[in-house]
Design a protein around this motif. Structure first.
Motif, PDB file in Angstrom:
ATOM      1  N   PRO A 121     123.050   6.251  38.619  1.00 47.58           N
ATOM      2  CA  PRO A 121     124.459   6.650  38.693  1.00 47.58           C
ATOM      3  C   PRO A 121     125.474   5.524  38.500  1.00 47.58           C
ATOM      4  CG  PRO A 121     123.213   7.798  40.384  1.00 47.58           C
ATOM      5  CD  PRO A 121     122.276   6.782  39.785  1.00 47.58           C
ATOM      6  N   LEU A 122     125.054   4.276  38.592  1.00 49.41           N
ATOM      7  CA  LEU A 122     125.966   3.172  38.304  1.00 49.41           C
ATOM      8  C   LEU A 122     125.889   2.727  36.848  1.00 49.41           C
ATOM      9  CD1 LEU A 122     125.774   0.884  41.460  1.00 49.41           C
ATOM     10  CD2 LEU A 122     127.118   2.958  41.047  1.00 49.41           C
ATOM     11  N   GLY A 123     125.074   3.432  36.054  1.00 49.34           N
ATOM     12  CA  GLY A 123     124.965   3.071  34.643  1.00 49.34           C
ATOM     13  C   GLY A 123     124.109   1.848  34.397  1.00 49.34           C
ATOM     14  N   ASN A 124     123.194   1.531  35.327  1.00 45.49           N
ATOM     15  CA  ASN A 124     122.318   0.384  35.114  1.00 45.49           C
ATOM     16  C   ASN A 124     120.895   0.714  35.540  1.00 45.49           C
ATOM     17  OD1 ASN A 124     122.005  -0.153  37.944  1.00 45.49           O
ATOM     18  ND2 ASN A 124     123.864  -1.406  37.955  1.00 45.49           N
ATOM     19  N   LEU A 125     120.029  -0.282  35.572  1.00 44.66           N
ATOM     20  CA  LEU A 125     118.610  -0.072  35.875  1.00 44.66           C
ATOM     21  C   LEU A 125     118.205  -0.717  37.195  1.00 44.66           C
ATOM     22  CD1 LEU A 125     117.191  -0.696  32.284  1.00 44.66           C
ATOM     23  CD2 LEU A 125     117.412   1.515  33.448  1.00 44.66           C
ATOM     24  N   ASP A 126     119.163  -0.983  38.070  1.00 40.25           N
ATOM     25  CA  ASP A 126     118.876  -1.618  39.353  1.00 40.25           C
ATOM     26  C   ASP A 126     118.159  -0.634  40.277  1.00 40.25           C
ATOM     27  OD1 ASP A 126     118.842  -2.976  41.728  1.00 40.25           O
ATOM     28  OD2 ASP A 126     121.024  -3.263  41.859  1.00 40.25           O
ATOM     29  N   PRO A 127     116.883  -0.896  40.656  1.00 39.49           N
ATOM     30  CA  PRO A 127     116.170   0.043  41.535  1.00 39.49           C
ATOM     31  C   PRO A 127     116.794   0.149  42.924  1.00 39.49           C
ATOM     32  CG  PRO A 127     114.881  -1.959  41.186  1.00 39.49           C
ATOM     33  CD  PRO A 127     116.028  -2.020  40.236  1.00 39.49           C
ATOM     34  N   ALA A 128     117.579  -0.847  43.328  1.00 32.26           N
ATOM     35  CA  ALA A 128     118.214  -0.792  44.642  1.00 32.26           C
ATOM     36  C   ALA A 128     119.223   0.346  44.750  1.00 32.26           C
ATOM     37  CB  ALA A 128     118.898  -2.130  44.937  1.00 32.26           C
ATOM     38  N   VAL A 129     119.726   0.832  43.620  1.00 34.66           N
ATOM     39  CA  VAL A 129     120.645   1.974  43.652  1.00 34.66           C
ATOM     40  C   VAL A 129     119.940   3.204  44.197  1.00 34.66           C
ATOM     41  CG1 VAL A 129     122.005   3.541  42.209  1.00 34.66           C
ATOM     42  CG2 VAL A 129     122.088   1.059  41.813  1.00 34.66           C
ATOM     43  N   TRP A 130     118.706   3.416  43.762  1.00 31.73           N
ATOM     44  CA  TRP A 130     117.960   4.578  44.239  1.00 31.73           C
ATOM     45  C   TRP A 130     117.629   4.441  45.731  1.00 31.73           C
ATOM     46  CZ3 TRP A 130     118.682   8.113  40.879  1.00 31.73           C
ATOM     47  CH2 TRP A 130     118.675   7.829  39.509  1.00 31.73           C
ATOM     48  N   THR A 131     117.267   3.247  46.167  1.00 33.56           N
ATOM     49  CA  THR A 131     116.932   3.081  47.592  1.00 33.56           C
ATOM     50  C   THR A 131     118.170   3.234  48.458  1.00 33.56           C
ATOM     51  OG1 THR A 131     117.070   0.660  47.329  1.00 33.56           O
ATOM     52  CG2 THR A 131     114.902   1.659  47.134  1.00 33.56           C
ATOM     53  N   ALA A 132     119.336   2.814  47.972  1.00 33.38           N
ATOM     54  CA  ALA A 132     120.568   3.032  48.730  1.00 33.38           C
ATOM     55  C   ALA A 132     120.874   4.517  48.858  1.00 33.38           C
ATOM     56  CB  ALA A 132     121.732   2.300  48.052  1.00 33.38           C
ATOM     57  N   LEU A 133     120.734   5.255  47.772  1.00 32.78           N
ATOM     58  CA  LEU A 133     120.989   6.700  47.823  1.00 32.78           C
ATOM     59  C   LEU A 133     119.967   7.410  48.703  1.00 32.78           C
ATOM     60  CD1 LEU A 133     121.852   7.181  44.055  1.00 32.78           C
ATOM     61  CD2 LEU A 133     123.432   7.481  45.973  1.00 32.78           C
ATOM     62  N   ALA A 134     118.723   6.914  48.703  1.00 28.40           N
ATOM     63  CA  ALA A 134     117.674   7.538  49.516  1.00 28.40           C
ATOM     64  C   ALA A 134     117.860   7.267  50.998  1.00 28.40           C
ATOM     65  CB  ALA A 134     116.305   7.030  49.059  1.00 28.40           C
ATOM     66  N   SER A 135     118.445   6.127  51.341  1.00 28.90           N
ATOM     67  CA  SER A 135     118.583   5.744  52.751  1.00 28.90           C
ATOM     68  C   SER A 135     119.942   6.082  53.339  1.00 28.90           C
ATOM     69  CB  SER A 135     118.335   4.238  52.896  1.00 28.90           C
ATOM     70  OG  SER A 135     119.355   3.496  52.233  1.00 28.90           O
ATOM     71  N   GLY A 136     120.898   6.441  52.501  1.00 26.20           N
ATOM     72  CA  GLY A 136     122.260   6.676  52.974  1.00 26.20           C
ATOM     73  C   GLY A 136     123.072   5.414  53.138  1.00 26.20           C
ATOM     74  N   ALA A 137     122.568   4.294  52.615  1.00 25.11           N
ATOM     75  CA  ALA A 137     123.296   3.030  52.713  1.00 25.11           C
ATOM     76  C   ALA A 137     124.527   3.070  51.801  1.00 25.11           C
ATOM     77  CB  ALA A 137     122.387   1.872  52.303  1.00 25.11           C
ATOM     78  N   PRO A 138     125.582   2.308  52.141  1.00 25.56           N
ATOM     79  CA  PRO A 138     126.767   2.266  51.282  1.00 25.56           C
ATOM     80  C   PRO A 138     126.423   1.756  49.889  1.00 25.56           C
ATOM     81  CG  PRO A 138     127.223   1.283  53.424  1.00 25.56           C
ATOM     82  CD  PRO A 138     125.731   1.501  53.355  1.00 25.56           C
ATOM     83  N   LEU A 139     127.052   2.351  48.893  1.00 22.91           N
ATOM     84  CA  LEU A 139     126.802   1.979  47.511  1.00 22.91           C
ATOM     85  C   LEU A 139     128.135   1.660  46.847  1.00 22.91           C
ATOM     86  CD1 LEU A 139     124.692   1.738  45.204  1.00 22.91           C
ATOM     87  CD2 LEU A 139     125.189   4.132  44.649  1.00 22.91           C
ATOM     88  N   ALA A 140     128.306   0.420  46.412  1.00 27.00           N
ATOM     89  CA  ALA A 140     129.537   0.011  45.738  1.00 27.00           C
ATOM     90  C   ALA A 140     129.547   0.555  44.315  1.00 27.00           C
ATOM     91  CB  ALA A 140     129.654  -1.512  45.727  1.00 27.00           C
ATOM     92  N   VAL A 141     130.604   1.277  43.965  1.00 30.79           N
ATOM     93  CA  VAL A 141     130.726   1.925  42.658  1.00 30.79           C
ATOM     94  C   VAL A 141     131.934   1.344  41.933  1.00 30.79           C
ATOM     95  CG1 VAL A 141     131.080   4.118  41.464  1.00 30.79           C
ATOM     96  CG2 VAL A 141     129.707   4.044  43.560  1.00 30.79           C
ATOM     97  N   PRO A 142     131.755   0.783  40.734  1.00 29.88           N
ATOM     98  CA  PRO A 142     132.906   0.273  40.000  1.00 29.88           C
ATOM     99  C   PRO A 142     133.713   1.415  39.391  1.00 29.88           C
ATOM    100  CG  PRO A 142     130.934   0.051  38.667  1.00 29.88           C
ATOM    101  CD  PRO A 142     130.490   0.589  39.999  1.00 29.88           C
ATOM    102  N   GLY A 143     135.027   1.328  39.485  1.00 29.79           N
ATOM    103  CA  GLY A 143     135.855   2.380  38.916  1.00 29.79           C
ATOM    104  C   GLY A 143     136.175   3.459  39.934  1.00 29.79           C
ATOM    105  N   ILE A 144     136.395   4.682  39.429  1.00 26.81           N
ATOM    106  CA  ILE A 144     136.808   5.786  40.315  1.00 26.81           C
ATOM    107  C   ILE A 144     135.765   6.886  40.415  1.00 26.81           C
ATOM    108  CG2 ILE A 144     139.249   5.304  39.902  1.00 26.81           C
ATOM    109  CD1 ILE A 144     139.276   7.748  38.020  1.00 26.81           C
ATOM    110  N   LEU A 164     108.977   2.863  42.975  1.00 31.37           N
ATOM    111  CA  LEU A 164     110.166   2.982  43.813  1.00 31.37           C
ATOM    112  C   LEU A 164     109.718   3.321  45.228  1.00 31.37           C
ATOM    113  CD1 LEU A 164     112.855   5.031  41.828  1.00 31.37           C
ATOM    114  CD2 LEU A 164     112.985   2.621  42.489  1.00 31.37           C
ATOM    115  N   ASP A 165     110.256   2.624  46.202  1.00 34.53           N
ATOM    116  CA  ASP A 165     109.901   2.865  47.590  1.00 34.53           C
ATOM    117  C   ASP A 165     110.854   3.906  48.189  1.00 34.53           C
ATOM    118  OD1 ASP A 165     108.694   2.756  50.056  1.00 34.53           O
ATOM    119  OD2 ASP A 165     109.681   0.875  50.660  1.00 34.53           O
ATOM    120  N   VAL A 166     110.735   5.129  47.694  1.00 34.13           N
ATOM    121  CA  VAL A 166     111.564   6.235  48.165  1.00 34.13           C
ATOM    122  C   VAL A 166     110.678   7.464  48.289  1.00 34.13           C
ATOM    123  CG1 VAL A 166     113.677   5.325  47.104  1.00 34.13           C
ATOM    124  CG2 VAL A 166     112.219   6.909  45.808  1.00 34.13           C
ATOM    125  N   GLU A 167     111.172   8.433  49.049  1.00 34.52           N
ATOM    126  CA  GLU A 167     110.437   9.702  49.213  1.00 34.52           C
ATOM    127  C   GLU A 167     111.388  10.852  48.968  1.00 34.52           C
ATOM    128  OE1 GLU A 167     107.806  12.166  52.552  1.00 34.52           O
ATOM    129  OE2 GLU A 167     108.264  10.039  52.850  1.00 34.52           O
TER     130      GLU A 167
END
Length: 322
Positions: free
Chosen positions: A169-192, A315-318
């Motif tokens: 969803p951030l337009g990149n290939l960073d696997p940490a984006v998926w783990t943030a979404l899976a854990s409910g951690a804050p995710l910094a999003v550029p733009g609106i 990916l370490d997500v379930e």
């Protein structure tokens, strides 16, 4: 038909070649021989495999002749990235092959001025990849318009499927984006969060290629988008993805400078490349002319990829059921 596929073990070829074999075509795959298809299929046992270093043969001026000497009815070029490489192939196939089908990209367009983008939308491509893909598309259209080699170019969105990391969803290939979404951690999003991403499942792209091959008269001299029927906003995509893990996304909208400071230069550049374009490319032309009917919504294509990554320990997500 006898069909030569250049680069057939990649994302799209993994699905296209079994489709062509099942339809009764004789298939030759040219590749560097460095990887297997992303999904195994018994159809590959019927495919003639030839190992070739295209870059080296382009430099030597021998690649196009090698392809033409295989006496194909159709050549499918999945891995052409420069105008010079495309020109060499066109010159070598002209008068010897009935149809060249090329894999382009919706990045032949620049940032959307209005949506959806059509194949003839007037935008200014940017970035090395986008500019080169636009130049190749123009070369092919001009070649057929002048009465030369019959060509078709197909332009996928962000290709997704099992076996590789999809654009997140951030337009990149960073696997940490998926783990943030899976854990409910804050995710910094550029733009609106209103920027658009347009994915497509690899098998839907393969469907488009098969249709262009088998409906040559309708495809001759044309460019087609092959994309999912809808595109995703960043906010919407993050919401879909978080729901796969039973979560709501915790998005924090930030400026680009702050975003770049919090990630790697590589991931920041990937995000800028995708989100600054904010593209939604209509596939209506392919639907009308070829009968293109993608099976996957964009979020379904990406979910299948994420499920594969999670199931194979990448990916370490379930994911939750459903």
């Amino acid at each position: 038909m006898r069909i030569v596929v250049v680069g057939g073990t990649g994302h799209v070829g993994t699905y296209l070649i079994p489709r062509l074999v099942a339809a009764g075509h004789q298939v030759v795959n040219l590749s560097r021989g460095t990887r297997r298809p992303y999904a195994e299929h018994p159809a590959w046992e019927q495919v003639e495999q030839l190992t070739v270093d295209r870059e080296a043969e382009d430099r030597a001026g021998t690649f196009a002749g090698r392809v033409a000497d295989l006496a194909p009815d159709v050549v499918v070029d999945m891995v052409c990235f420069t105008e010079e490489s495309a020109r060499q192939l066109v010159d070598g196939l002209r008068g010897r092959v009935a149809h060249l089908v090329h894999c382009g990209s919706i990045w032949m367009h620049g940032p959307s001025r209005s949506i959806p983008l059509r194949e003839d939308s007037e935008t200014v491509p940017f970035g090395d990849y986008g500019v080169r893909k636009a130049a190749i598309a123009r070369l092919l259209l001009d070649e057929t318009a002048r009465g030369g080699l019959v060509t078709t170019s197909l332009h996928p969105g962000h290709i997704s499927g099992p076996g590789w990391h999809p654009i997140n969803p951030l337009g990149n290939l960073d696997p940490a984006v998926w783990t943030a979404l899976a854990s409910g951690a804050p995710l910094a999003v550029p733009g609106i969060g209103a920027e658009l991403l347009h994915h497509v499942h690899a098998d839907d792209v393969a469907q488009g290629f098969q249709l262009a091959i088998e409906r040559r008269d309708a495809a001759a001299g044309q460019a087609f988008h092959v994309t999912a029927p809808s595109a995703l906003t960043v906010r919407g995509f993050a919401g879909y993805a978080a729901s796969w893990f039973g979560r709501e996304p915790a998005l924090e909208f930030v400026g680009w400078d702050e975003f770049r400071a919090g990630t790697t230069p590589e991931y920041a550049e990937q995000s800028w490349e995708h989100l600054s374009r904010s593209q939604f490319a209509s596939s209506d032309k392919a639907r009308r002319a070829l009968g293109y009917a993608p099976r996957y919504a964009p979020e379904e294509a990406v979910r299948e990829a994420v499920e594969w990554l999670a199931g194979h320990g990448e990916l370490d997500v379930e994911l939750s059921a459903g």
